[in-house]
Design a protein around this motif. Structure first.
Motif, PDB file in Angstrom:
ATOM      1  N   GLN A 120       0.835  -1.207   0.000  1.00 34.89           N
ATOM      2  CA  GLN A 120       0.000   0.000   0.000  1.00 34.89           C
ATOM      3  C   GLN A 120       0.869   1.255   0.000  1.00 34.89           C
ATOM      4  OE1 GLN A 120      -2.908  -0.957   3.319  1.00 34.89           O
ATOM      5  NE2 GLN A 120      -4.344  -0.278   1.748  1.00 34.89           N
ATOM      6  N   LYS A 121       2.081   1.105   0.509  1.00 35.90           N
ATOM      7  CA  LYS A 121       3.026   2.223   0.522  1.00 35.90           C
ATOM      8  C   LYS A 121       3.985   2.168  -0.672  1.00 35.90           C
ATOM      9  CE  LYS A 121       2.824   2.653   5.553  1.00 35.90           C
ATOM     10  NZ  LYS A 121       3.571   2.773   6.820  1.00 35.90           N
ATOM     11  N   GLU A 122       3.716   1.215  -1.573  1.00 32.77           N
ATOM     12  CA  GLU A 122       4.492   1.049  -2.811  1.00 32.77           C
ATOM     13  C   GLU A 122       5.982   0.832  -2.561  1.00 32.77           C
ATOM     14  OE1 GLU A 122       2.625   3.049  -6.497  1.00 32.77           O
ATOM     15  OE2 GLU A 122       2.499   4.577  -4.943  1.00 32.77           O
ATOM     16  N   VAL A 123       6.288   0.145  -1.474  1.00 33.52           N
ATOM     17  CA  VAL A 123       7.671  -0.211  -1.189  1.00 33.52           C
ATOM     18  C   VAL A 123       8.051  -1.404  -2.055  1.00 33.52           C
ATOM     19  CG1 VAL A 123       9.295  -1.030   0.563  1.00 33.52           C
ATOM     20  CG2 VAL A 123       7.526   0.637   1.172  1.00 33.52           C
ATOM     21  N   SER A 124       9.126  -1.294  -2.803  1.00 27.33           N
ATOM     22  CA  SER A 124       9.550  -2.349  -3.714  1.00 27.33           C
ATOM     23  C   SER A 124      10.127  -3.541  -2.963  1.00 27.33           C
ATOM     24  CB  SER A 124      10.603  -1.807  -4.676  1.00 27.33           C
ATOM     25  OG  SER A 124      11.126  -2.849  -5.496  1.00 27.33           O
ATOM     26  N   GLY A 125       9.982  -4.712  -3.554  1.00 25.59           N
ATOM     27  CA  GLY A 125      10.591  -5.908  -2.988  1.00 25.59           C
ATOM     28  C   GLY A 125      12.059  -6.033  -3.346  1.00 25.59           C
ATOM     29  N   TYR A 126      12.563  -5.090  -4.152  1.00 26.94           N
ATOM     30  CA  TYR A 126      13.953  -5.130  -4.602  1.00 26.94           C
ATOM     31  C   TYR A 126      14.643  -3.801  -4.317  1.00 26.94           C
ATOM     32  CZ  TYR A 126      12.286  -9.149  -7.296  1.00 26.94           C
ATOM     33  OH  TYR A 126      11.723 -10.345  -7.667  1.00 26.94           O
ATOM     34  N   LYS A 127      15.929  -3.883  -4.003  1.00 30.62           N
ATOM     35  CA  LYS A 127      16.756  -2.681  -3.872  1.00 30.62           C
ATOM     36  C   LYS A 127      17.231  -2.256  -5.264  1.00 30.62           C
ATOM     37  CE  LYS A 127      18.554  -4.038   0.696  1.00 30.62           C
ATOM     38  NZ  LYS A 127      17.845  -3.002   1.494  1.00 30.62           N
ATOM     39  N   GLU A 128      17.836  -1.097  -5.349  1.00 28.30           N
ATOM     40  CA  GLU A 128      18.309  -0.599  -6.630  1.00 28.30           C
ATOM     41  C   GLU A 128      19.360  -1.508  -7.254  1.00 28.30           C
ATOM     42  OE1 GLU A 128      19.559   3.438  -6.521  1.00 28.30           O
ATOM     43  OE2 GLU A 128      17.598   4.213  -5.890  1.00 28.30           O
TER      44      GLU A 128
END
Length: 449
Positions: free
Chosen positions: A220-228
């Protein structure tokens, strides 16, 4: 959320709920020359599609299949995999790996599957078929049309947006007002506590064993499951908070079956239809269940409202997925299979409970489509109910799944490790640490291939 996206989601919810009937079997595919909607005959062509046992009996799915047969003269038969939609992809993996040429069509019910089969070379690129037929795929489906390195491997047939479905009888019996408008997860929990009545076997809330429940508030906070750098982002504290939130619903607040109870009692994905749960957090495809009164007879009415959001005021997004339909790269009938892909993508919403993934539906259609849905449901919900739950609520939209390198393995790891925490065999900190480490290894393994 931009205006066009809002429009598509609204439109999709409405007309998506027309019901019908049909039948299906399973035979070998016959090849035939010619394409549907041309002067050449296609009546001798039979396509096969993988379906799970539940979909094979779904009257709404059968309706669009029958309509396709009637409109094109092409037969569609089922390669049925018993079960609820999970086992089917294990069989598909085996058969595609063995070079299956008898099954033409593959339903891609979430973006992880599309990503997986596109990257493995199991899906037929549709670019040439689209070009040859001068089919305006981008114009019809817009932002919902996924491409991988310039190739289109599926056409989207549905946008599933989440909502809260509720049992009006349970609310009435508990003298609790129906939920409406913006609300937080804290308010959801308090409402569910008022509805829960263990003596009557009633829980205020019901959620399933899907991986995205483990990190719902994080998405819901659009936090990605991957780092850059491409590694797992599961050491972000928001993933830890989400898992604890989900676990607390059953273990601490006791407003829904705990994970242990859900598993040991083998509670069903369609358990809300038993009438024993006050609220169900699920995708908009679930509206389809209320249309099928033969499979789900009930003496209670349902309502729907928008998804709760985190109490801190951030991440006020709905979540959901785009579903698509692809073609087996080894099909003997690419042209005919493409006819069904197009037909299903453009017409599924007229028969099912899905929101169409189309961007060209006009604003004038919105009210009429909502009314069509209301009529089909005999007025159980109103046009305003649907509008506020699915469209005009100022919620954004975020993909419910973690999609990227080794996404399928990532999903499995989340479920495997989270279960150990949910049943009390592993600490929260150790769980998220294990997810991070195992996901990193899976990503590394796939990247090095």
């Amino acid at each position: 959320m931009n205006r066009r996206l809002k429009l598509v989601l609204v439109v999709s919810m409405l007309i998506s709920l027309l019901a019908g009937c049909g039948s299906g079997g399973a035979t070998d595919t016959n090849s035939a020359e010619g394409t549907p909607n041309s002067s050449e005959s296609t009546t001798s062509t039979t396509l096969r599609i993988y379906v799970d046992g539940n979909r094979a009996k779904d009257s709404n799915f059968l309706s669009v299949v029958e309509a396709f047969k009637k409109d094109t003269g092409i037969n569609l038969e089922f390669n049925i995999v018993p079960g609820d939609g999970v086992e089917i992809y294990k069989k598909i993996d085996i058969e595609l790996g063995a070079g299956d040429k008898s099954t033409d069509l593959i339903l891609l019910t979430n973006p992880i599957l599309l990503d997986k089969y596109a990257k493995s070379g199991s899906l037929l690129p549709l670019n040439d078929l689209i070009s040859t037929e001068k089919y305006d795929a981008k114009g019809i489906f817009g932002e919902y049309l996924n491409e991988y390195d310039g190739n289109i491997y599926s056409l989207p047939f549905a946008v599933n947006k989440w909502a809260v479905y509720y049992n009006k009888k349970i609310f009435d019996d508990a003298n609790v007002p129906y939920p409406s408008g913006a609300w937080t997860w804290d308010q959801y929990i308090e409402t569910a506590k008022k509805l829960t009545d263990k003596d009557k076997g009633i829980y205020g809330s019901y959620m399933l064993d899907y991986d995205n429940y483990m990190y719902l508030t994080t998405r819901q906070k659009e936090v990605s499951g991957y780092k850059e750098d491409g590694s797992s982002n599961y050491d972000n504290p928001m993933f830890k908070d989400s898992l604890q939130f989900f676990g607390d619903l059953g273990n601490k607040h006791k407003i829904q079956p705990s994970w242990l109870e859900f598993k040991t009692k083998k509670l069903a994905w369609d358990g809300f239809m038993t009438g024993k749960y006050g609220m169900h957090v699920i995708g908009s495809w679930y509206t389809n269940m209320f249309l099928d009164k033969e499979a789900y007879p009930r003496d209670w009415k349902f309502g729907m409202t928008e998804l709760p959001t985190p109490a801190d005021g951030t991440g006020n997004n709905n979540i959901g997925i785009v579903q698509g339909l692809g073609i087996n790269v080894n099909t003997k009938n690419p042209k005919e299979a493409f006819e069904f892909v197009k037909y299903y993508a453009e017409n599924d919403y007229k028969y099912s409970g899905n929101l169409p993934a189309q961007v060209k539906l006009s604003a004038e259609d919105i009210k009429g489509m909502f009314q069509t849905l209301v009529d089909k449901l005999d007025g159980e919900i109103t046009v305003d109910d649907i509008n506020k739950a699915m469209y005009d609520n100022n919620l954004g939209f975020s993909d419910e799944k973690i999609v990227g390198t080794a996404a399928s393995e990532y999903s499995s790891i989340i479920l495997q490790e989270s279960e150990l925490y949910l049943i009390g065999e592993k600490s929260l900190d150790d769980t998220v640490k294990s997810i991070k480490e195992r996901a990193d290894q899976a990503i590394k393994d796939q990247t090095s291939k």
